[in-house]
Design a protein around this motif. Structure first.
Motif, PDB file in Angstrom:
ATOM      1  N   LYS A   1       0.828  -1.214   0.000  1.00 46.44           N
ATOM      2  CA  LYS A   1       0.000   0.000   0.000  1.00 46.44           C
ATOM      3  C   LYS A   1       0.865   1.269   0.000  1.00 46.44           C
ATOM      4  CE  LYS A   1      -4.356  -1.372   0.469  1.00 46.44           C
ATOM      5  NZ  LYS A   1      -5.355  -1.035  -0.525  1.00 46.44           N
ATOM      6  N   ILE A   2       1.929   1.266   0.786  1.00 39.68           N
ATOM      7  CA  ILE A   2       2.831   2.422   0.815  1.00 39.68           C
ATOM      8  C   ILE A   2       3.499   2.594  -0.541  1.00 39.68           C
ATOM      9  CG2 ILE A   2       5.011   3.280   1.778  1.00 39.68           C
ATOM     10  CD1 ILE A   2       4.043   2.210   4.481  1.00 39.68           C
ATOM     11  N   GLY A   3       3.903   1.470  -1.149  1.00 39.00           N
ATOM     12  CA  GLY A   3       4.511   1.525  -2.485  1.00 39.00           C
ATOM     13  C   GLY A   3       3.553   2.067  -3.529  1.00 39.00           C
ATOM     14  N   ASP A   4       2.267   1.842  -3.337  1.00 41.53           N
ATOM     15  CA  ASP A   4       1.252   2.354  -4.262  1.00 41.53           C
ATOM     16  C   ASP A   4       0.858   3.795  -3.948  1.00 41.53           C
ATOM     17  OD1 ASP A   4       1.174  -0.047  -5.602  1.00 41.53           O
ATOM     18  OD2 ASP A   4      -0.634  -0.777  -4.574  1.00 41.53           O
ATOM     19  N   GLY A   5       1.464   4.389  -2.908  1.00 43.68           N
ATOM     20  CA  GLY A   5       1.169   5.771  -2.555  1.00 43.68           C
ATOM     21  C   GLY A   5      -0.065   5.938  -1.691  1.00 43.68           C
ATOM     22  N   SER A   6      -0.375   4.939  -0.891  1.00 45.60           N
ATOM     23  CA  SER A   6      -1.562   5.013  -0.045  1.00 45.60           C
ATOM     24  C   SER A   6      -1.172   4.816   1.427  1.00 45.60           C
ATOM     25  CB  SER A   6      -2.566   3.944  -0.475  1.00 45.60           C
ATOM     26  OG  SER A   6      -3.678   3.948   0.372  1.00 45.60           O
TER      27      SER A   6
ATOM     28  N   ALA B   1      -1.858   2.314   6.910  1.00 48.98           N
ATOM     29  CA  ALA B   1      -2.120   2.454   8.345  1.00 48.98           C
ATOM     30  C   ALA B   1      -3.355   1.648   8.750  1.00 48.98           C
ATOM     31  CB  ALA B   1      -2.303   3.928   8.701  1.00 48.98           C
ATOM     32  N   PHE B   2      -4.385   1.698   7.918  1.00 48.80           N
ATOM     33  CA  PHE B   2      -5.603   0.931   8.189  1.00 48.80           C
ATOM     34  C   PHE B   2      -5.303  -0.568   8.237  1.00 48.80           C
ATOM     35  CE2 PHE B   2      -9.378  -1.339   6.608  1.00 48.80           C
ATOM     36  CZ  PHE B   2     -10.282  -0.983   7.608  1.00 48.80           C
TER      37      PHE B   2
END
Length: 141
Positions: free
Chosen positions: A22-27, A32-33
């Motif tokens: 998710k972090i790699g996808d920019g989210s 965090a969720f």
């Protein structure tokens, strides 16, 4: 010891991997969720949700009901959650930690280690309804 924590560790690790994607996808909020949810689930399937585990020898000394359980068992989690504060009024024996407890469960269930197995007044019950157990706790204790 690690066997008892295996499912909780796996849950947290999978959550961490999904959060990294998710972090790699920019989210970052999505990450965090996912972390919060996976850590919550890891806690639910961990041994920490249950009261202090006792040995089978300690548990049978005072006549209170005995619940034989193992970490990661969804039926044990359900029983623990539904008993609420009454969970402290029974003895909890982790069959993965106590071989004598595992042998007791196998004797009651005909050779299987089916949990939760509850012993009240010397009589064993396999995966009983939590509300029935709560009623029995009220009459026994």
């Amino acid at each position: 010891m690690l066997r008892r924590w295996r499912l909780a560790i796996l849950t947290a690790t999978c959550g961490g991997l999904i959060a990294a994607v998710k972090i790699g996808d920019g989210s970052p909020w999505g990450a965090a969720f996912v972390i919060v949810i996976s850590l919550g689930l890891a806690f639910v399937v961990s041994p920490q949700l249950f009261p202090r585990a006792e040995s089978a020898a300690e548990a049978i000394t005072d006549g209170r009901p005995v619940v034989y359980w193992r970490p990661g068992c969804p039926f044990c989690v359900r029983l623990r959650a539904r008993l609420g504060s009454d969970a402290d009024r029974v003895h909890w024996v982790d069959i993965w930690r106590d071989p004598e407890g595992a042998a007791t469960v196998r004797a009651i269930t005909g050779g299987d280690e089916t949990v939760p197995t509850v012993v009240i007044g010397g009589e064993g019950f396999v995966n009983p309804d939590p509300s029935w157990i709560r009623d029995r706790i009220a009459t026994v204790s």
